[in-house]
Design an enzyme around this catalytic site. Structure first.
Site, mmCIF file in Angstrom:
data_model
loop_
_atom_site.group_PDB
_atom_site.id
_atom_site.type_symbol
_atom_site.label_atom_id
_atom_site.label_comp_id
_atom_site.label_asym_id
_atom_site.label_seq_id
_atom_site.Cartn_x
_atom_site.Cartn_y
_atom_site.Cartn_z
ATOM 1 N N LYS A 265 43.934 -2.441 42.479
ATOM 2 C CA LYS A 265 44.969 -1.433 42.721
ATOM 3 C C LYS A 265 45.475 -1.542 44.160
ATOM 4 C CE LYS A 265 45.973 3.246 41.237
ATOM 5 N NZ LYS A 265 45.649 4.271 40.287
ATOM 6 N N GLU B 203 42.620 16.592 29.109
ATOM 7 C CA GLU B 203 42.933 18.010 29.298
ATOM 8 C C GLU B 203 42.373 18.866 28.169
ATOM 9 O OE1 GLU B 203 45.083 15.507 29.704
ATOM 10 O OE2 GLU B 203 45.709 15.655 31.797
ATOM 11 N N ARG C 88 49.120 19.377 26.872
ATOM 12 C CA ARG C 88 48.201 18.666 25.981
ATOM 13 C C ARG C 88 47.173 19.603 25.339
ATOM 14 N NH1 ARG C 88 47.458 12.900 27.056
ATOM 15 N NH2 ARG C 88 49.544 12.218 26.481
#
Ligand SMILES: Cc1ncc(C[n+]2csc(CCOP(=O)(O)OP(=O)(O)O)c2C)c(N)n1
Length: 625
Positions: free
Chosen positions: A280, A364, A392
């Site tokens: 990353k 979530e 969600r």
């Protein structure tokens, strides 16, 4: 410059590996330059450059469908698919979106923004292809963070038993926004660490290929055998058990290797998972060193990596501070985040009370029901989730928390218009989706002082509560400081009016007050009520104040459909208070990327626009009287 000559992915296919490597450098430079100017998602994009080149080199978009998870890694894809010229407009009003958008380009196979959807969408496309007797490829590209989301497992479970031809490319950088979490990630780490194994097996391959004629043929023959292909890669148990052919781990910055593996994947008629390891932030030192800080970053100086504007105090960091103090003396207090420890400010709580902090991954639904479980056993959980992502967990909020009347507090961050992330991230639906849930207290602070009062109040409440606030609440100062202690369901009359009363929610209180001043200058007496509890409503004050004016106005940073204004209309109609109501809020459409100020203007929610719209309404009322 090679990048300038790439107008479509087909142009890539003419390039040598050496040229592709140069192109990767150019892409990184372009991405860093543009993001440093306007902000954006840097780390994920830098990590996915070679992977994106390789995918477009091997496959034939737009016939082949590339479905990107979240879509925050789509910048190289945009640059390679005819959007180089427009790339400097990234995330700006009228410019290109920071996420794939089917309305923007035929190369964006699926609009994204929320995590863990790519495998489901890709499977849907693959099944459609089969029904229609097509022959295109479908590739889902997702990160290891996305793989913590339940939807991915539902999709893997379904795809794995389907025998449908599709390719899942798992871009594993060991990071979500923060370091990744969970048992699956631990498993991926084990696979990643067996990288030496693949090198040994490739050694076997090159030795075989060196044997004259027979060797190469023998290798090709053997390669067709599933066994060998398996043995070239690490011996995975998990994905294979789910019905996927596993290939990896592959070095995600080695273009040659990536291209080779992707080409091979084209040959198989079954669900495949290619495990690619990337770094990353790759290629830009500050992002490599601080991938979380550079995940989503405001404009910054390239040389130092420092932000151009000093970042102000966030609402989340203030709430976290308060929770830490509460938790110091109350063992019941705990904090839960769904992969957003720094964005929600809860990383501070994590440091102070690591044993009562839970990052559950991009999950979530699980976060909410787990909180319900904890609350059912006497804990006082605080669930910090952005408004857009809490969508969600609707069923879990409704049934697992509220149906059980459990004392879970939802800290709903980034509520209202959110700016450059655009349509997929707007926090403008929560009042609508929460207001209908019985027993849920919904509060919205007008400034940081009120935010603290609300958090304090939540501690005393033996039931569910949602506090929705923007990234930064601001401080309206002592002159308009709230009076007295907060009581659930009680609003505050800030200033009286005889012509108009504006009932404002949260961040709309300040522009409402400014609008009232503006109206006063035009000879219109407008008052302002802080409707700090959207549920339950202060119907006493509503009736009293509405009855005393000619026009009732509501103001909220939420869509009008199902929002606070509709609640006011309904409440007034029920008790028979017959007053015209002007509902001001976000129109019922998706609001695209722009700055927050531009979006506020687009929705007509700035102080001057409120004053203008009130005057227009009064004029229309007078005309029809
Ligand atoms: C449902 C949902 N929750 C939270 C987020 C916020 N979010 C955006 S990207 C991200 C991390 C994604 O990590 P990963 O999939 O590994 O991709 P990477 O950035 O590492 O390439 C998170 C948590 C989201 N987009 N969607």
């Amino acid at each position: 410059m090679i990048l300038e000559q790439i107008h479509e992915p087909a142009d890539l296919k003419k390039l040598s590996i050496k040229q592709l490597k140069l192109l990767a450098q150019e892409l990184r430079t372009e991405i860093v330059n543009v993001v440093s100017e306007h902000g954006g998602h840097l780390s994920s994009n830098l990590g996915a450059v070679e992977l994106t080149i390789a995918i477009h080199y091997v496959f034939d978009a737009p016939a082949d469908k590339l479905v990107m998870d979240v879509g925050h890694q789509s910048y190289a894809h945009k640059l390679l698919t005819g959007r180089y010229d427009r790339f400097p407009t990234l995330r700006q009003k009228g410019g290109i979106s920071g996420f794939p958008n089917i309305d923007e380009s035929e190369y964006d196979a699926f609009t994204a923004g929320h995590a863990s959807t790519a495998i489901s969408a890709a499977l849907g496309m693959a099944r459609t292809r089969d029904i229609m007797r097509g022959d295109n490829n479908v590739i889902a590209l997702l990160g290891d963070g996305a793989l913590t989301g339940g939807m991915c497992f539902e999709a893997l479970n379904d795809a794995g038993q389907s025998n449908t031809r599709m390719i899942v490319v798992l871009n594993d950088n060991d990071m979500s926004i923060a370091p990744n979490v969970g048992a699956v990630n631990r498993y991926l780490t084990r696979l990643r660490q067996s990288k030496g194994y693949i090198a040994v097996k490739h050694g076997v391959r090159s030795r075989l290929e060196k044997l004259p004629v027979v060797g190469a043929r023998l290798y090709r023959f053997l390669e067709k055998l599933r066994n060998l292909v398996r043995s070239i890669f690490v011996d995975d148990k998990f994905f294979e058990a789910l019905g996927f052919k596993y290939m990896g781990p592959v070095d995600g910055h080695d273009l040659k290797q990536l291209i080779r593996v992707l080409k091979r994947a084209k040959n198989y008629d079954e669900p495949q998972l290619i495990h690619v390891v990337t770094h990353k932030g790759r290629g830009y030192r500050p992002a490599e060193d601080h991938p979380t800080r550079f995940h989503g970053i405001a404009p910054f100086y390239i040389e130092s990596g420092d932000r151009k504007d000093a970042s102000g105090t966030t609402s989340g960091s203030i709430v976290a501070r308060q929770l830490i103090d509460m938790a110091d003396s109350d063992i019941r207090v705990c904090a839960i985040t769904a992969a957003m420890p720094s964005g929600t400010g809860m990383d501070a709580f994590q440091k102070a009370h690591p044993d009562r902090f839970f990052d559950v991954g991009i999950a979530e639904e699980h976060a909410v029901t787990m909180a319900a479980g904890m609350a059912s056993q006497g804990m006082k959980p605080y669930v910090a989730i952005y408004s857009t992502f809490l969508q969600r967990a609707y069923d879990q909020i409704m049934l697992d928390v509220c149906r059980n009347g459990l004392p879970v507090t939802f800290l709903i961050d980034r509520a209202g218009l959110v700016g450059e992330d655009g349509a997929t991230h707007q926090g403008v639906f929560d009042l609508s989706y929460l207001r209908s849930i019985p027993g849920l207290v919904i509060a919205a602070p007008r400034d940081v002082r009120d935010l603290k009062q609300m958090v304090a109040l939540s501690r005393e409440l033996d039931g569910p509560m949602a506090i929705r606030y923007p990234r930064a609440c601001g401080d309206l100062g002592p002159a308009i400081q709230s009076q007295g202690a907060f009581e659930i369901g009680r609003w505050e009359l800030i200033s009286a009016g005889t012509d108009v009363m504006i009932f404002a929610v949260g961040q709309m209180v300040q522009p409402a007050l400014q609008a009232a001043v503006e109206l006063m200058g035009k000879g219109i007496s407008a008052g302002v009520v802080d409707a700090r509890f959207v549920a339950p409503m202060d119907t006493d004050m509503l009736i009293q104040q509405a009855s005393a004016v000619r026009l009732v106005v509501t103001a909220e940073q939420n869509v009008l459909a199902g929002g606070f204004g509709e609640g006011v209309l309904d409440a007034l109609a029920r008790v028979g208070v017959d007053r015209p109501v002007l509902t001001l809020g976000v129109p019922n459409r998706f609001i695209a990327h722009a700055t927050i100020d531009q979006q506020v203007e687009e929705c007509g929610l700035g102080a001057l626009d409120i004053a203008r719209r009130v005057q227009e309404k009064l004029k229309a009322m007078e005309a029809s009287a």
